[in-house]
Motif scaffolding. Structure first.
Motif, PDB file in Angstrom:
ATOM      1  N   THR A 181       4.634  10.941  -3.988  1.00 53.74           N
ATOM      2  CA  THR A 181       5.249   9.744  -3.409  1.00 53.74           C
ATOM      3  C   THR A 181       5.831   8.851  -4.494  1.00 53.74           C
ATOM      4  O   THR A 181       6.935   8.306  -4.342  1.00 53.74           O
ATOM      5  N   ILE A 182       5.110   8.702  -5.604  1.00 51.29           N
ATOM      6  CA  ILE A 182       5.590   7.881  -6.710  1.00 51.29           C
ATOM      7  C   ILE A 182       6.868   8.470  -7.301  1.00 51.29           C
ATOM      8  O   ILE A 182       7.820   7.746  -7.602  1.00 51.29           O
ATOM      9  N   PRO A 195       0.821  -1.219   0.000  1.00 50.58           N
ATOM     10  CA  PRO A 195       0.000   0.000   0.000  1.00 50.58           C
ATOM     11  C   PRO A 195       0.852   1.265   0.000  1.00 50.58           C
ATOM     12  O   PRO A 195       2.006   1.264   0.432  1.00 50.58           O
ATOM     13  N   ILE A 196       0.254   2.349  -0.507  1.00 49.66           N
ATOM     14  CA  ILE A 196       0.866   3.678  -0.441  1.00 49.66           C
ATOM     15  C   ILE A 196       0.012   4.519   0.504  1.00 49.66           C
ATOM     16  O   ILE A 196      -1.120   4.885   0.182  1.00 49.66           O
ATOM     17  N   ILE A 206      10.523   6.746  -7.764  1.00 52.27           N
ATOM     18  CA  ILE A 206      11.192   6.573  -9.053  1.00 52.27           C
ATOM     19  C   ILE A 206      12.577   7.193  -9.047  1.00 52.27           C
ATOM     20  O   ILE A 206      13.557   6.569  -9.435  1.00 52.27           O
ATOM     21  N   ILE A 207      12.640   8.438  -8.590  1.00 51.13           N
ATOM     22  CA  ILE A 207      13.880   9.206  -8.690  1.00 51.13           C
ATOM     23  C   ILE A 207      14.764   9.032  -7.452  1.00 51.13           C
ATOM     24  O   ILE A 207      15.977   9.224  -7.505  1.00 51.13           O
ATOM     25  N   LYS A 208      14.123   8.637  -6.342  1.00 44.64           N
ATOM     26  CA  LYS A 208      14.880   8.371  -5.112  1.00 44.64           C
ATOM     27  C   LYS A 208      15.728   9.569  -4.692  1.00 44.64           C
ATOM     28  O   LYS A 208      16.923   9.458  -4.413  1.00 44.64           O
ATOM     29  N   ASP A 209      15.088  10.745  -4.725  1.00 43.04           N
ATOM     30  CA  ASP A 209      15.802  11.965  -4.335  1.00 43.04           C
ATOM     31  C   ASP A 209      15.604  12.285  -2.869  1.00 43.04           C
ATOM     32  O   ASP A 209      14.787  11.682  -2.202  1.00 43.04           O
ATOM     33  N   PHE A 259       1.577  -0.453  -4.883  1.00 42.12           N
ATOM     34  CA  PHE A 259       2.663  -0.599  -5.854  1.00 42.12           C
ATOM     35  C   PHE A 259       3.273  -1.989  -5.768  1.00 42.12           C
ATOM     36  O   PHE A 259       3.197  -2.664  -4.727  1.00 42.12           O
ATOM     37  N   ARG A 260       3.808  -2.415  -6.871  1.00 38.59           N
ATOM     38  CA  ARG A 260       4.599  -3.642  -6.954  1.00 38.59           C
ATOM     39  C   ARG A 260       5.936  -3.261  -7.539  1.00 38.59           C
ATOM     40  O   ARG A 260       6.001  -2.663  -8.621  1.00 38.59           O
TER      41      ARG A 260
END
Length: 455
Positions: free
Chosen positions: A447-448, A408-409, A452-455, A419-420
Protein backbone atom coordinates in the motif's frame (compact mmCIF):
# COMPACT_ATOMS: atom_id res chain seq x y z
CA UNK A 1 25.78 11.27 -17.44
CA UNK A 2 28.04 13.71 -15.55
CA UNK A 3 31.21 14.87 -17.31
CA UNK A 4 34.45 14.55 -15.36
CA UNK A 5 37.95 16.02 -15.44
CA UNK A 6 40.79 13.52 -15.19
CA UNK A 7 44.37 14.68 -14.52
CA UNK A 8 47.39 12.82 -15.92
CA UNK A 9 50.83 13.46 -14.43
CA UNK A 10 54.11 13.69 -16.36
CA UNK A 11 52.99 16.46 -18.71
CA UNK A 12 51.03 14.08 -20.93
CA UNK A 13 48.63 16.04 -23.15
CA UNK A 14 45.08 14.98 -22.28
CA UNK A 15 42.17 15.22 -24.67
CA UNK A 16 38.65 14.52 -23.40
CA UNK A 17 36.60 13.17 -26.27
CA UNK A 18 32.82 13.21 -25.91
CA UNK A 19 31.17 10.70 -28.19
CA UNK A 20 27.41 10.55 -28.53
CA UNK A 21 26.30 6.95 -28.99
CA UNK A 22 22.54 6.40 -29.10
CA UNK A 23 22.05 9.32 -26.75
CA UNK A 24 24.57 8.18 -24.12
CA UNK A 25 27.67 10.24 -23.30
CA UNK A 26 30.86 8.18 -23.09
CA UNK A 27 34.00 9.55 -21.52
CA UNK A 28 37.47 8.58 -22.76
CA UNK A 29 41.02 9.44 -21.81
CA UNK A 30 43.52 9.42 -24.70
CA UNK A 31 47.10 8.56 -23.76
CA UNK A 32 49.17 9.86 -26.73
CA UNK A 33 52.22 7.87 -25.62
CA UNK A 34 50.48 4.55 -25.92
CA UNK A 35 47.32 5.29 -27.93
CA UNK A 36 45.17 3.67 -25.23
CA UNK A 37 41.65 4.83 -24.45
CA UNK A 38 40.47 4.11 -20.95
CA UNK A 39 37.22 5.03 -19.25
CA UNK A 40 36.95 6.21 -15.68
CA UNK A 41 35.12 2.94 -15.19
CA UNK A 42 34.41 -0.20 -17.14
CA UNK A 43 31.74 -2.85 -16.76
CA UNK A 44 31.78 -6.61 -16.64
CA UNK A 45 28.37 -8.06 -17.44
CA UNK A 46 28.08 -11.39 -15.67
CA UNK A 47 25.99 -14.16 -17.22
CA UNK A 48 23.57 -15.86 -14.83
CA UNK A 49 22.46 -19.43 -15.33
CA UNK A 50 19.15 -20.20 -17.00
CA UNK A 51 17.44 -20.49 -13.61
CA UNK A 52 18.10 -16.78 -13.02
CA UNK A 53 16.85 -15.45 -16.35
CA UNK A 54 15.47 -11.90 -16.60
CA UNK A 55 18.23 -10.68 -14.30
CA UNK A 56 21.40 -8.75 -15.15
CA UNK A 57 24.28 -8.96 -12.61
CA UNK A 58 27.18 -6.58 -13.33
CA UNK A 59 30.50 -5.47 -11.86
CA UNK A 60 31.29 -1.79 -12.33
CA UNK A 61 35.08 -1.56 -12.23
CA UNK A 62 36.10 1.83 -10.82
CA UNK A 63 39.73 2.19 -11.85
CA UNK A 64 42.17 2.27 -8.96
CA UNK A 65 39.43 1.61 -6.40
CA UNK A 66 37.59 -1.67 -6.84
CA UNK A 67 34.45 -3.30 -8.20
CA UNK A 68 30.90 -2.27 -7.35
CA UNK A 69 28.33 -5.06 -7.76
CA UNK A 70 24.84 -4.33 -8.98
CA UNK A 71 22.03 -6.64 -9.93
CA UNK A 72 19.10 -5.62 -12.10
CA UNK A 73 15.79 -7.49 -12.35
CA UNK A 74 13.37 -6.81 -15.19
CA UNK A 75 9.75 -6.32 -14.21
CA UNK A 76 7.19 -8.96 -15.10
CA UNK A 77 4.51 -6.31 -15.70
CA UNK A 78 2.94 -6.18 -19.12
CA UNK A 79 4.44 -3.86 -21.73
CA UNK A 80 7.98 -2.64 -22.23
CA UNK A 81 10.07 -2.97 -19.07
CA UNK A 82 11.42 0.57 -19.37
CA UNK A 83 7.86 1.92 -19.13
CA UNK A 84 7.76 0.81 -15.49
CA UNK A 85 9.66 2.56 -12.65
CA UNK A 86 13.01 1.37 -11.32
CA UNK A 87 13.41 0.86 -7.58
CA UNK A 88 17.03 1.27 -6.44
CA UNK A 89 17.64 -0.35 -3.02
CA UNK A 90 20.54 0.44 -0.64
CA UNK A 91 21.32 -0.96 2.82
CA UNK A 92 24.54 0.72 3.96
CA UNK A 93 27.23 -0.16 6.48
CA UNK A 94 25.54 -2.11 9.27
CA UNK A 95 22.71 -3.71 7.30
CA UNK A 96 22.66 -6.87 5.22
CA UNK A 97 23.63 -6.23 1.57
CA UNK A 98 20.71 -5.80 -0.86
CA UNK A 99 21.82 -8.69 -3.09
CA UNK A 100 20.92 -10.99 -0.17
CA UNK A 101 18.36 -9.38 2.18
CA UNK A 102 16.22 -7.27 -0.14
CA UNK A 103 16.71 -9.60 -3.09
CA UNK A 104 16.29 -13.13 -1.72
CA UNK A 105 14.91 -12.27 1.73
CA UNK A 106 12.22 -9.71 1.04
CA UNK A 107 10.85 -8.84 -2.40
CA UNK A 108 13.21 -9.88 -5.20
CA UNK A 109 12.29 -12.05 -8.17
CA UNK A 110 13.41 -15.26 -6.43
CA UNK A 111 13.50 -16.52 -2.86
CA UNK A 112 16.63 -18.15 -1.46
CA UNK A 113 15.48 -21.53 -2.87
CA UNK A 114 15.49 -19.91 -6.34
CA UNK A 115 11.74 -20.26 -6.58
CA UNK A 116 9.73 -17.44 -8.14
CA UNK A 117 8.31 -15.18 -5.44
CA UNK A 118 4.60 -14.68 -6.24
CA UNK A 119 4.35 -11.33 -4.43
CA UNK A 120 7.68 -9.93 -5.68
CA UNK A 121 7.89 -6.21 -6.37
CA UNK A 122 8.91 -7.12 -9.94
CA UNK A 123 5.24 -7.71 -10.61
CA UNK A 124 5.01 -3.93 -11.04
CA UNK A 125 8.54 -2.49 -10.90
CA UNK A 126 12.08 -3.01 -12.13
CA UNK A 127 14.52 -3.69 -9.27
CA UNK A 128 18.12 -2.51 -8.97
CA UNK A 129 20.18 -3.75 -6.01
CA UNK A 130 23.60 -2.19 -5.37
CA UNK A 131 25.92 -3.65 -2.72
CA UNK A 132 27.24 -0.48 -1.11
CA UNK A 133 29.46 0.90 0.27
CA UNK A 134 32.40 -0.70 -1.50
CA UNK A 135 33.35 -3.76 0.54
CA UNK A 136 29.80 -4.95 1.25
CA UNK A 137 28.27 -8.00 -0.41
CA UNK A 138 29.95 -8.82 -3.71
CA UNK A 139 31.37 -5.29 -4.06
CA UNK A 140 35.05 -5.58 -3.31
CA UNK A 141 37.97 -3.12 -3.04
CA UNK A 142 41.40 -3.56 -4.61
CA UNK A 143 42.77 -3.20 -1.09
CA UNK A 144 41.40 -2.41 2.36
CA UNK A 145 42.55 1.21 2.19
CA UNK A 146 40.30 1.75 -0.85
CA UNK A 147 37.15 1.26 1.25
CA UNK A 148 35.47 4.66 1.65
CA UNK A 149 35.37 6.13 5.15
CA UNK A 150 32.61 8.68 4.70
CA UNK A 151 29.20 8.92 3.11
CA UNK A 152 30.19 11.40 0.39
CA UNK A 153 32.92 9.15 -0.98
CA UNK A 154 30.52 6.21 -0.93
CA UNK A 155 27.93 8.34 -2.76
CA UNK A 156 30.51 9.22 -5.43
CA UNK A 157 31.01 5.49 -6.04
CA UNK A 158 27.23 5.16 -6.40
CA UNK A 159 27.11 8.00 -8.94
CA UNK A 160 29.72 6.20 -11.06
CA UNK A 161 27.84 2.92 -10.63
CA UNK A 162 24.63 4.56 -11.85
CA UNK A 163 26.54 5.86 -14.89
CA UNK A 164 27.53 2.30 -15.71
CA UNK A 165 23.95 1.11 -15.15
CA UNK A 166 22.64 3.56 -17.73
CA UNK A 167 25.41 2.58 -20.14
CA UNK A 168 24.44 -1.09 -19.93
CA UNK A 169 20.68 -0.52 -19.62
CA UNK A 170 20.38 2.23 -22.23
CA UNK A 171 16.60 1.99 -22.56
CA UNK A 172 16.10 2.99 -18.90
CA UNK A 173 17.67 6.43 -19.32
CA UNK A 174 14.23 8.08 -19.29
CA UNK A 175 12.58 5.73 -16.81
CA UNK A 176 11.50 7.09 -13.39
CA UNK A 177 13.77 5.83 -10.60
CA UNK A 178 13.01 5.80 -6.87
CA UNK A 179 15.93 5.61 -4.43
CA UNK A 180 15.25 3.52 -1.31
CA UNK A 181 17.58 3.38 1.68
CA UNK A 182 17.03 1.10 4.67
CA UNK A 183 18.85 1.62 8.00
CA UNK A 184 22.20 3.24 7.31
CA UNK A 185 21.30 2.94 3.64
CA UNK A 186 19.06 5.97 4.24
CA UNK A 187 22.20 8.10 4.55
CA UNK A 188 23.51 6.62 1.30
CA UNK A 189 20.24 7.34 -0.48
CA UNK A 190 20.18 10.96 0.72
CA UNK A 191 23.84 11.55 -0.18
CA UNK A 192 23.38 10.04 -3.64
CA UNK A 193 20.37 12.21 -4.48
CA UNK A 194 22.07 15.31 -3.07
CA UNK A 195 25.21 14.67 -5.10
CA UNK A 196 23.22 14.06 -8.28
CA UNK A 197 21.45 17.37 -7.76
CA UNK A 198 24.70 19.22 -7.11
CA UNK A 199 26.11 17.69 -10.29
CA UNK A 200 23.08 18.92 -12.20
CA UNK A 201 22.23 15.33 -13.02
CA UNK A 202 19.10 14.24 -11.17
CA UNK A 203 17.80 12.72 -14.37
CA UNK A 204 14.64 10.74 -13.72
CA UNK A 205 14.92 10.49 -9.91
CA UNK A 206 11.34 10.85 -8.69
CA UNK A 207 11.61 10.10 -4.99
CA UNK A 208 13.87 9.22 -2.07
CA UNK A 209 12.45 6.78 0.47
CA UNK A 210 13.93 6.16 3.93
CA UNK A 211 13.02 2.98 5.80
CA UNK A 212 13.82 2.81 9.54
CA UNK A 213 16.69 5.09 8.62
CA UNK A 214 19.74 5.92 10.72
CA UNK A 215 19.34 9.56 9.73
CA UNK A 216 19.87 11.06 13.18
CA UNK A 217 20.86 8.00 15.25
CA UNK A 218 21.85 9.82 18.46
CA UNK A 219 18.69 11.94 18.49
CA UNK A 220 16.51 8.93 17.72
CA UNK A 221 18.03 7.01 20.62
CA UNK A 222 16.93 9.75 23.02
CA UNK A 223 13.55 7.96 23.14
CA UNK A 224 14.91 4.42 23.54
CA UNK A 225 14.48 4.29 27.31
CA UNK A 226 10.93 5.61 27.06
CA UNK A 227 10.14 3.16 24.25
CA UNK A 228 11.38 0.10 26.15
CA UNK A 229 9.72 1.06 29.44
CA UNK A 230 6.37 1.70 27.75
CA UNK A 231 6.56 -1.79 26.26
CA UNK A 232 7.44 -3.20 29.73
CA UNK A 233 10.80 -4.60 28.66
CA UNK A 234 12.51 -2.56 31.38
CA UNK A 235 11.45 -0.73 34.54
CA UNK A 236 12.22 2.79 35.74
CA UNK A 237 15.72 1.82 36.86
CA UNK A 238 16.42 0.21 33.51
CA UNK A 239 15.16 3.31 31.72
CA UNK A 240 17.54 5.47 33.73
CA UNK A 241 20.44 3.17 32.79
CA UNK A 242 19.54 3.40 29.11
CA UNK A 243 19.09 7.15 29.21
CA UNK A 244 22.49 7.55 30.84
CA UNK A 245 24.01 5.69 27.89
CA UNK A 246 22.02 7.48 25.19
CA UNK A 247 22.86 10.84 26.76
CA UNK A 248 26.54 9.91 26.55
CA UNK A 249 26.07 8.99 22.87
CA UNK A 250 24.36 12.31 22.18
CA UNK A 251 27.03 14.29 24.03
CA UNK A 252 29.82 12.55 22.14
CA UNK A 253 28.16 13.30 18.80
CA UNK A 254 27.42 16.96 19.66
CA UNK A 255 30.93 17.62 20.97
CA UNK A 256 32.63 16.33 17.85
CA UNK A 257 33.42 12.77 18.94
CA UNK A 258 31.37 10.65 16.51
CA UNK A 259 33.96 7.89 16.92
CA UNK A 260 33.16 7.65 20.64
CA UNK A 261 29.45 7.90 19.87
CA UNK A 262 29.79 4.88 17.58
CA UNK A 263 31.73 2.87 20.18
CA UNK A 264 28.94 3.52 22.67
CA UNK A 265 26.31 2.81 20.01
CA UNK A 266 27.73 -0.68 19.57
CA UNK A 267 27.16 -1.44 23.26
CA UNK A 268 23.38 -0.94 23.08
CA UNK A 269 22.55 -4.63 22.90
CA UNK A 270 24.63 -5.43 25.97
CA UNK A 271 23.35 -2.40 27.87
CA UNK A 272 19.69 -3.16 27.24
CA UNK A 273 19.88 -6.87 28.04
CA UNK A 274 22.56 -6.98 30.74
CA UNK A 275 22.44 -3.60 32.49
CA UNK A 276 18.85 -2.46 32.01
CA UNK A 277 17.35 -5.89 32.69
CA UNK A 278 15.62 -6.70 29.40
CA UNK A 279 17.57 -10.01 29.41
CA UNK A 280 16.89 -11.29 25.86
CA UNK A 281 15.64 -8.60 23.50
CA UNK A 282 16.37 -8.26 19.79
CA UNK A 283 16.58 -4.50 19.32
CA UNK A 284 15.89 -4.74 15.60
CA UNK A 285 12.69 -6.76 16.06
CA UNK A 286 11.54 -6.21 19.60
CA UNK A 287 8.95 -8.99 19.78
CA UNK A 288 11.25 -11.80 18.63
CA UNK A 289 11.59 -14.33 21.42
CA UNK A 290 15.22 -15.06 22.22
CA UNK A 291 17.02 -17.30 24.66
CA UNK A 292 19.55 -16.00 27.12
CA UNK A 293 22.24 -17.60 24.97
CA UNK A 294 21.25 -15.72 21.81
CA UNK A 295 24.05 -13.72 20.18
CA UNK A 296 24.77 -10.29 21.60
CA UNK A 297 22.87 -7.70 19.58
CA UNK A 298 25.94 -5.48 19.50
CA UNK A 299 27.91 -8.06 17.56
CA UNK A 300 25.00 -8.61 15.19
CA UNK A 301 24.30 -4.89 14.86
CA UNK A 302 21.01 -5.16 16.69
CA UNK A 303 19.80 -8.53 15.64
CA UNK A 304 19.23 -8.29 11.89
CA UNK A 305 21.15 -11.48 11.10
CA UNK A 306 19.63 -13.22 14.12
CA UNK A 307 16.13 -12.36 12.98
CA UNK A 308 16.77 -13.21 9.32
CA UNK A 309 18.15 -16.63 10.22
CA UNK A 310 15.07 -17.32 12.34
CA UNK A 311 13.02 -16.93 9.16
CA UNK A 312 15.25 -18.98 6.85
CA UNK A 313 18.67 -20.33 7.77
CA UNK A 314 19.66 -20.42 4.10
CA UNK A 315 19.72 -16.61 4.08
CA UNK A 316 23.43 -16.36 4.88
CA UNK A 317 26.82 -15.67 3.35
CA UNK A 318 27.59 -19.37 2.91
CA UNK A 319 24.63 -19.74 0.57
CA UNK A 320 25.75 -16.68 -1.37
CA UNK A 321 29.27 -18.12 -1.72
CA UNK A 322 28.36 -21.73 -2.42
CA UNK A 323 25.22 -21.45 -4.56
CA UNK A 324 24.73 -17.91 -5.86
CA UNK A 325 28.34 -16.97 -6.63
CA UNK A 326 28.98 -19.74 -9.20
CA UNK A 327 25.56 -19.23 -10.74
CA UNK A 328 26.44 -15.59 -11.42
CA UNK A 329 29.93 -16.34 -12.66
CA UNK A 330 31.62 -14.41 -9.85
CA UNK A 331 35.26 -15.34 -9.31
CA UNK A 332 36.01 -17.86 -6.56
CA UNK A 333 38.55 -15.36 -5.19
CA UNK A 334 35.68 -13.05 -4.18
CA UNK A 335 33.95 -13.98 -0.92
CA UNK A 336 30.57 -12.53 -0.11
CA UNK A 337 30.64 -9.71 2.46
CA UNK A 338 34.08 -10.75 3.70
CA UNK A 339 35.00 -7.08 4.26
CA UNK A 340 31.98 -6.27 6.39
CA UNK A 341 33.96 -5.45 9.54
CA UNK A 342 36.53 -3.49 7.54
CA UNK A 343 33.70 -1.32 6.21
CA UNK A 344 32.31 -0.81 9.72
CA UNK A 345 35.77 0.17 10.95
CA UNK A 346 36.20 2.59 8.04
CA UNK A 347 32.96 4.39 8.94
CA UNK A 348 33.41 4.44 12.70
CA UNK A 349 34.28 8.17 12.63
CA UNK A 350 31.32 9.19 10.46
CA UNK A 351 28.43 6.74 10.88
CA UNK A 352 26.87 8.63 13.82
CA UNK A 353 27.04 12.02 12.09
CA UNK A 354 23.41 13.04 11.46
CA UNK A 355 22.13 13.44 7.91
CA UNK A 356 19.14 15.65 8.73
CA UNK A 357 20.72 18.49 6.74
CA UNK A 358 20.62 16.28 3.64
CA UNK A 359 16.88 15.74 4.09
CA UNK A 360 16.44 19.50 4.41
CA UNK A 361 18.63 20.08 1.35
CA UNK A 362 16.44 17.85 -0.81
CA UNK A 363 13.22 19.37 0.54
CA UNK A 364 14.43 22.95 0.07
CA UNK A 365 16.34 22.66 -3.21
CA UNK A 366 14.59 20.02 -5.30
CA UNK A 367 11.10 18.92 -6.27
CA UNK A 368 11.87 15.35 -5.18
CA UNK A 369 9.51 14.17 -2.43
CA UNK A 370 10.97 12.54 0.68
CA UNK A 371 9.08 9.57 2.11
CA UNK A 372 9.89 8.11 5.52
CA UNK A 373 8.42 4.86 6.84
CA UNK A 374 9.16 3.27 10.19
CA UNK A 375 8.34 -0.17 11.57
CA UNK A 376 7.07 0.09 15.14
CA UNK A 377 9.03 -2.95 16.38
CA UNK A 378 12.50 -1.48 15.77
CA UNK A 379 13.94 -0.20 19.04
CA UNK A 380 17.10 1.35 17.58
CA UNK A 381 15.25 3.41 14.96
CA UNK A 382 12.26 3.65 17.27
CA UNK A 383 9.35 5.65 15.90
CA UNK A 384 9.08 8.18 18.77
CA UNK A 385 12.78 8.94 18.30
CA UNK A 386 12.44 9.27 14.53
CA UNK A 387 9.68 11.83 15.02
CA UNK A 388 12.06 13.88 17.20
CA UNK A 389 13.96 14.98 14.12
CA UNK A 390 11.17 14.64 11.54
CA UNK A 391 8.90 17.03 13.46
CA UNK A 392 11.70 19.60 13.70
CA UNK A 393 12.84 19.75 10.08
CA UNK A 394 13.64 23.20 8.72
CA UNK A 395 11.92 23.64 5.37
CA UNK A 396 9.13 25.73 3.90
CA UNK A 397 6.51 22.98 4.00
CA UNK A 398 7.02 21.93 7.62
CA UNK A 399 3.92 23.66 8.99
CA UNK A 400 1.72 22.12 6.33
CA UNK A 401 3.20 18.70 7.08
CA UNK A 402 2.58 18.98 10.85
CA UNK A 403 -0.93 20.30 10.32
CA UNK A 404 -1.93 17.53 7.92
CA UNK A 405 -4.08 14.79 9.52
CA UNK A 406 -2.71 11.41 10.50
CA UNK A 407 -4.80 8.87 8.63
CA UNK A 408 -5.14 5.09 9.04
CA UNK A 409 -3.99 2.46 6.54
CA UNK A 410 -6.58 -0.31 6.27
CA UNK A 411 -5.97 -3.38 4.13
CA UNK A 412 -8.73 -5.99 3.93
CA UNK A 413 -10.32 -4.42 6.99
CA UNK A 414 -7.17 -4.66 9.13
CA UNK A 415 -5.27 -1.65 10.47
CA UNK A 416 -1.71 -1.92 9.05
CA UNK A 417 -0.45 1.52 10.06
CA UNK A 418 -0.96 5.26 9.64
CA UNK A 419 0.38 8.02 7.42
CA UNK A 420 0.78 11.77 7.28
CA UNK A 421 1.02 13.19 3.79
CA UNK A 422 1.99 16.62 2.50
CA UNK A 423 3.55 18.01 -0.64
CA UNK A 424 7.22 17.12 -0.38
CA UNK A 425 7.21 14.99 2.78
CA UNK A 426 5.35 11.85 3.83
CA UNK A 427 5.64 9.78 7.00
CA UNK A 428 4.28 6.25 7.41
CA UNK A 429 3.84 4.43 10.72
CA UNK A 430 4.05 0.68 9.91
CA UNK A 431 2.47 -1.77 12.35
CA UNK A 432 3.97 -5.15 13.25
CA UNK A 433 7.28 -4.44 11.52
CA UNK A 434 10.87 -4.20 12.72
CA UNK A 435 14.01 -3.00 10.93
CA UNK A 436 12.80 -4.29 7.59
CA UNK A 437 9.16 -3.42 7.05
CA UNK A 438 8.93 -5.12 3.61
CA UNK A 439 9.94 -8.38 5.30
CA UNK A 440 7.59 -8.11 8.28
CA UNK A 441 4.55 -6.41 6.79
CA UNK A 442 4.51 -6.80 3.00
CA UNK A 443 0.81 -5.94 2.86
CA UNK A 444 1.40 -2.52 4.40
CA UNK A 445 4.45 -1.94 2.20
CA UNK A 446 2.46 -2.76 -0.92
CA UNK A 447 0.00 0.00 0.00
CA UNK A 448 2.84 2.39 0.84
CA UNK A 449 4.54 1.67 -2.49
CA UNK A 450 1.36 2.49 -4.36
CA UNK A 451 1.10 5.72 -2.41
CA UNK A 452 4.69 6.68 -3.26
CA UNK A 453 4.78 5.68 -6.90
CA UNK A 454 1.08 6.19 -7.62
CA UNK A 455 1.01 3.42 -10.22
Amino acid sequence: MVSRTVKVSGGVFVVVVIIVVVGVLTWALIDHDHGIKEKIYSVEKLVPSSSLHDTVPVFTKIHGVGNMFWWFHHTRALGFTHDHPVILWLDGVTGIPPSLLANFGMFGMYDINLERRPDSWINRYNLLFIDAPLGRGFSHPLSIDKIPNNIDEAAEHLVITLESFYEVMIHFKNTPIYVFGEGHGAQLALALVQKLHQNGDLGMVKGVILGNGLVAPAQTLSKLGFYLEELAYIDGNGRQAIENLTNMISTAEITGRPDLAFELFQTLGHAVNEEAGAVAVNLGHIVQKLTKQSPDGAQDYFGQWEYLQSIDKKLNTNTMNIIIRPMLGVSTTIFYDVHRQHVVNAFRNTLMVPAVDRVEYILNNTDIPVTIYNGNLDAVSNTPGQLEWVNNLNWLGQSAFLESPRLPIFVNGLLEGHFRNSTGLQFYWVNVAGQSAPLDNPVAMDTILRGIIKD
